[in-house]
Design a protein around this motif. Structure first.
Motif, PDB file in Angstrom:
ATOM      1  N   ALA A 298       0.840  -1.193   0.000  1.00 45.57           N
ATOM      2  CA  ALA A 298       0.000   0.000   0.000  1.00 45.57           C
ATOM      3  C   ALA A 298       0.877   1.245   0.000  1.00 45.57           C
ATOM      4  O   ALA A 298       1.856   1.338   0.752  1.00 45.57           O
ATOM      5  N   LEU A 299       0.534   2.211  -0.845  1.00 44.87           N
ATOM      6  CA  LEU A 299       1.221   3.494  -0.881  1.00 44.87           C
ATOM      7  C   LEU A 299       0.535   4.485   0.050  1.00 44.87           C
ATOM      8  O   LEU A 299      -0.649   4.327   0.364  1.00 44.87           O
ATOM      9  N   PRO A 300       1.224   5.533   0.472  1.00 46.22           N
ATOM     10  CA  PRO A 300       0.625   6.497   1.409  1.00 46.22           C
ATOM     11  C   PRO A 300      -0.626   7.191   0.873  1.00 46.22           C
ATOM     12  O   PRO A 300      -1.463   7.640   1.660  1.00 46.22           O
ATOM     13  N   ASP A 301      -0.770   7.270  -0.456  1.00 47.14           N
ATOM     14  CA  ASP A 301      -1.909   7.996  -1.026  1.00 47.14           C
ATOM     15  C   ASP A 301      -3.107   7.105  -1.331  1.00 47.14           C
ATOM     16  O   ASP A 301      -4.068   7.542  -1.957  1.00 47.14           O
ATOM     17  N   GLY A 302      -3.067   5.825  -0.920  1.00 52.27           N
ATOM     18  CA  GLY A 302      -4.204   4.936  -1.124  1.00 52.27           C
ATOM     19  C   GLY A 302      -4.081   4.029  -2.322  1.00 52.27           C
ATOM     20  O   GLY A 302      -4.895   3.113  -2.492  1.00 52.27           O
ATOM     21  N   ARG A 303      -3.068   4.252  -3.147  1.00 52.18           N
ATOM     22  CA  ARG A 303      -2.827   3.349  -4.263  1.00 52.18           C
ATOM     23  C   ARG A 303      -1.905   2.202  -3.815  1.00 52.18           C
ATOM     24  O   ARG A 303      -1.535   2.120  -2.644  1.00 52.18           O
ATOM     25  N   TYR A 304      -1.535   1.338  -4.752  1.00 51.79           N
ATOM     26  CA  TYR A 304      -0.734   0.161  -4.424  1.00 51.79           C
ATOM     27  C   TYR A 304       0.433   0.046  -5.403  1.00 51.79           C
ATOM     28  O   TYR A 304       0.299   0.314  -6.592  1.00 51.79           O
ATOM     29  N   ALA A 305       1.588  -0.373  -4.867  1.00 52.65           N
ATOM     30  CA  ALA A 305       2.786  -0.551  -5.681  1.00 52.65           C
ATOM     31  C   ALA A 305       3.066  -2.035  -5.860  1.00 52.65           C
ATOM     32  O   ALA A 305       3.302  -2.749  -4.884  1.00 52.65           O
ATOM     33  N   LEU A 306       3.011  -2.499  -7.088  1.00 54.15           N
ATOM     34  CA  LEU A 306       3.392  -3.858  -7.443  1.00 54.15           C
ATOM     35  C   LEU A 306       4.844  -3.803  -7.899  1.00 54.15           C
ATOM     36  O   LEU A 306       5.168  -3.139  -8.891  1.00 54.15           O
ATOM     37  N   ILE A 307       5.735  -4.469  -7.160  1.00 54.58           N
ATOM     38  CA  ILE A 307       7.168  -4.440  -7.447  1.00 54.58           C
ATOM     39  C   ILE A 307       7.585  -5.803  -7.979  1.00 54.58           C
ATOM     40  O   ILE A 307       7.220  -6.843  -7.425  1.00 54.58           O
ATOM     41  N   PHE A 308       8.415  -5.810  -9.051  1.00 57.02           N
ATOM     42  CA  PHE A 308       8.793  -7.063  -9.704  1.00 57.02           C
ATOM     43  C   PHE A 308      10.002  -6.814 -10.589  1.00 57.02           C
ATOM     44  O   PHE A 308      10.410  -5.665 -10.813  1.00 57.02           O
ATOM     45  N   GLN A 309      10.606  -7.896 -11.091  1.00 61.05           N
ATOM     46  CA  GLN A 309      11.638  -7.788 -12.111  1.00 61.05           C
ATOM     47  C   GLN A 309      10.927  -7.835 -13.460  1.00 61.05           C
ATOM     48  O   GLN A 309      10.156  -8.766 -13.730  1.00 61.05           O
ATOM     49  N   VAL A 310      11.142  -6.854 -14.292  1.00 61.93           N
ATOM     50  CA  VAL A 310      10.394  -6.757 -15.546  1.00 61.93           C
ATOM     51  C   VAL A 310      10.645  -8.004 -16.401  1.00 61.93           C
ATOM     52  O   VAL A 310      11.789  -8.353 -16.706  1.00 61.93           O
ATOM     53  N   GLY A 311       9.552  -8.693 -16.746  1.00 59.00           N
ATOM     54  CA  GLY A 311       9.649  -9.869 -17.591  1.00 59.00           C
ATOM     55  C   GLY A 311      10.212 -11.092 -16.905  1.00 59.00           C
ATOM     56  O   GLY A 311      10.484 -12.106 -17.546  1.00 59.00           O
ATOM     57  N   GLY A 312      10.398 -11.022 -15.599  1.00 61.82           N
ATOM     58  CA  GLY A 312      10.900 -12.172 -14.843  1.00 61.82           C
ATOM     59  C   GLY A 312      12.394 -12.155 -14.661  1.00 61.82           C
ATOM     60  O   GLY A 312      12.918 -12.314 -13.561  1.00 61.82           O
ATOM     61  N   MET A 313      13.135 -11.987 -15.757  1.00 67.57           N
ATOM     62  CA  MET A 313      14.594 -12.003 -15.708  1.00 67.57           C
ATOM     63  C   MET A 313      15.093 -10.928 -16.669  1.00 67.57           C
ATOM     64  O   MET A 313      15.131 -11.131 -17.880  1.00 67.57           O
ATOM     65  N   SER A 314      15.420  -9.764 -16.136  1.00 65.98           N
ATOM     66  CA  SER A 314      15.917  -8.650 -16.945  1.00 65.98           C
ATOM     67  C   SER A 314      16.775  -7.770 -16.054  1.00 65.98           C
ATOM     68  O   SER A 314      16.939  -8.043 -14.865  1.00 65.98           O
ATOM     69  N   THR A 315      17.292  -6.691 -16.613  1.00 65.02           N
ATOM     70  CA  THR A 315      18.134  -5.802 -15.808  1.00 65.02           C
ATOM     71  C   THR A 315      17.332  -4.712 -15.121  1.00 65.02           C
ATOM     72  O   THR A 315      17.916  -3.869 -14.436  1.00 65.02           O
ATOM     73  N   ASN A 316      16.006  -4.710 -15.270  1.00 66.37           N
ATOM     74  CA  ASN A 316      15.190  -3.627 -14.723  1.00 66.37           C
ATOM     75  C   ASN A 316      14.274  -4.084 -13.598  1.00 66.37           C
ATOM     76  O   ASN A 316      13.498  -5.042 -13.769  1.00 66.37           O
ATOM     77  N   VAL A 317      14.364  -3.399 -12.460  1.00 70.36           N
ATOM     78  CA  VAL A 317      13.334  -3.517 -11.423  1.00 70.36           C
ATOM     79  C   VAL A 317      12.182  -2.620 -11.860  1.00 70.36           C
ATOM     80  O   VAL A 317      12.383  -1.455 -12.206  1.00 70.36           O
ATOM     81  N   GLY A 318      10.973  -3.171 -11.868  1.00 73.68           N
ATOM     82  CA  GLY A 318       9.821  -2.427 -12.336  1.00 73.68           C
ATOM     83  C   GLY A 318       8.740  -2.284 -11.288  1.00 73.68           C
ATOM     84  O   GLY A 318       8.729  -2.983 -10.266  1.00 73.68           O
ATOM     85  N   MET A 319       7.819  -1.370 -11.555  1.00 69.12           N
ATOM     86  CA  MET A 319       6.673  -1.138 -10.680  1.00 69.12           C
ATOM     87  C   MET A 319       5.461  -0.848 -11.548  1.00 69.12           C
ATOM     88  O   MET A 319       5.550  -0.175 -12.568  1.00 69.12           O
ATOM     89  N   ARG A 320       4.325  -1.375 -11.144  1.00 75.62           N
ATOM     90  CA  ARG A 320       3.035  -0.965 -11.694  1.00 75.62           C
ATOM     91  C   ARG A 320       2.199  -0.420 -10.540  1.00 75.62           C
ATOM     92  O   ARG A 320       2.223  -0.979  -9.436  1.00 75.62           O
TER      93      ARG A 320
END
Length: 400
Positions: A298-320
């Protein structure tokens, strides 16, 4: 005058309802979040070890007080669970003879600070005193040589504070870096107060393993969001949300169940994109390009942060960004480029996730794993490569 006053009250009431309706219809911003990111060197140092446990992946953190959505306090304990782990000793810049990989380990940290003296690693041993996995599959559906990699876990405050952890039954099906296959989904239950190697644990085969005609598989347990008041959720609805991942597209699936019904698998429901249904085969792909381990916070403003590695195995940590724990989710927002950690072309990055119980207010501590497709040769040259790395995401403010 009385009639005029009544009309005024009715008009104000109607205007208030209209305003509320208009406010409710305003779409949630799923594309923007103001944040900064930096490395968390003190956490990186905590897992850079020379003896005993000196490497592993699959890291999840479970606050044993059951408060998932707030930082652990100084006297609280946080359970870490790891999947494949290296046990042994490092000497002269390489692995000393006698090292061994086992399939899972645990560690306990007192408080939420990366203090080496407050963290204790544990694994089992065989009759010869050699390191062995903490969790070994022993269910009806288990076949010989199956082993566990671990999914997420939590403390269920409605079921005597037992710890529940998802175990993926894995089987070797070939040689090489990817010569394995997930073959089943298990729920591991550890009674409150039990100590490793947890001789009183219970293992349950679950129905939460999916296959389809194209050969794609899916499984639940990649992440858990405890949306209850007792867990400190800011907008509790009383459910446990369990996330799954399906197919090569790394599609996200969502299930939910009340805490008291967690072991009653027929009480679980699955999000079909519109409604919650009992038929798991109708579960929808709510977004894609996530990783087999992830987190929702949960984010402070009421939304939600989904944290993951983009595509499963990549060089980027991503968020939706999500409007609710089950979506809709916005586009991928790049959080961190992991390429500076890749000393060799054979190194790979995977399975990022957040650790809210280890995070300061307004921040998210995030881990991601480093591995190699040329595992042992690279470990001989870089014996500390195989361990989680940490970054700290500071949430400045949200753009509404």
């Amino acid at each position: 005058m009385k009639k005029f006053a009544v009309y005024c009250l009715l008009f104000c009431f109607a205007l208030n309802l209209q305003t509320k309706a208009q406010t409710a219809k305003q779409p949630v911003n799923l594309t923007d979040l103001k944040f900064t990111v930096e490395t968390a060197p003190e956490w990186n140092a905590l897992l850079k070890r020379q003896a005993g446990w000196f490497g592993g992946d699959g890291i999840y953190s479970i606050p044993l007080n059951g408060v998932e959505n707030k930082p652990a306090r100084a006297n609280d304990q946080v359970l870490f669970i790891f999947s494949d782990s290296m046990i042994g000793k490092l000497e002269n810049g390489t692995m000393a003879p006698g090292y061994k990989m086992i399939h899972n380990t645990v560690a306990y940290l007192k408080g939420n600070k990366p203090v080496d003296a407050q963290m204790k690693f544990s694994w089992d041993t065989d009759k010869q005193g050699t390191a062995e996995s903490v969790f070994i599959p022993r269910t009806i559906q288990t076949e010989i040589n199956d082993y566990y990699w671990l999914g997420d876990g939590f403390v269920n405050q409605e079921l005597n504070n037992a710890i529940y952890i998802f175990g993926y039954r894995v089987r070797n099906v070939g040689t090489g870096a990817f010569g394995f296959k997930e073959v089943g989904n298990t729920l591991i239950k550890i009674p409150a107060g039990s100590q490793p190697p947890y001789m009183d644990l219970k293992q349950m085969d679950t129905p939460f393993y999916l296959t389809d005609k194209n050969g794609d598989i899916g499984s639940f347990g990649a992440g858990i969001y405890v949306n209850t008041a007792k867990a400190g959720a800011p907008k509790p609805d009383g459910y446990i949300y369990v996330y799954g991942v399906r197919g090569i597209g790394k599609n996200l699936l969502v299930a939910r169940v009340l805490p008291k019904d967690f072991e009653k698998f027929d009480q679980w429901t699955f999000y079909d994109g519109t409604n919650w249904v009992n038929d798991m085969s109708k579960v929808a792909d709510v977004t894609d390009n996530v990783s087999n381990e992830l987190s929702l916070t949960a984010l402070p403003d009421g939304r939600y942060a989904l944290i993951f590695q983009v595509g499963g195995m990549s060089t980027n940590v991503g968020m939706r960004i999500g409007a609710t724990p089950y979506g809709p989710f916005g586009p991928v927002i790049k959080v961190w480029d992991c390429r500076p950690d890749l000393e060799e072309k054979t190194f790979v990055v995977y399975n990022a996730k957040a650790h809210p119980s280890l995070s300061a207010p307004g921040e998210l501590l995030i881990s991601y794993n480093i591995n190699s497709v040329d595992f042992i040769p690279d470990l001989m040259k870089h014996p500390n490569l195989y361990r989680p790395r940490f970054i700290r995401m500071k949430i400045a403010s949200s753009i509404k």
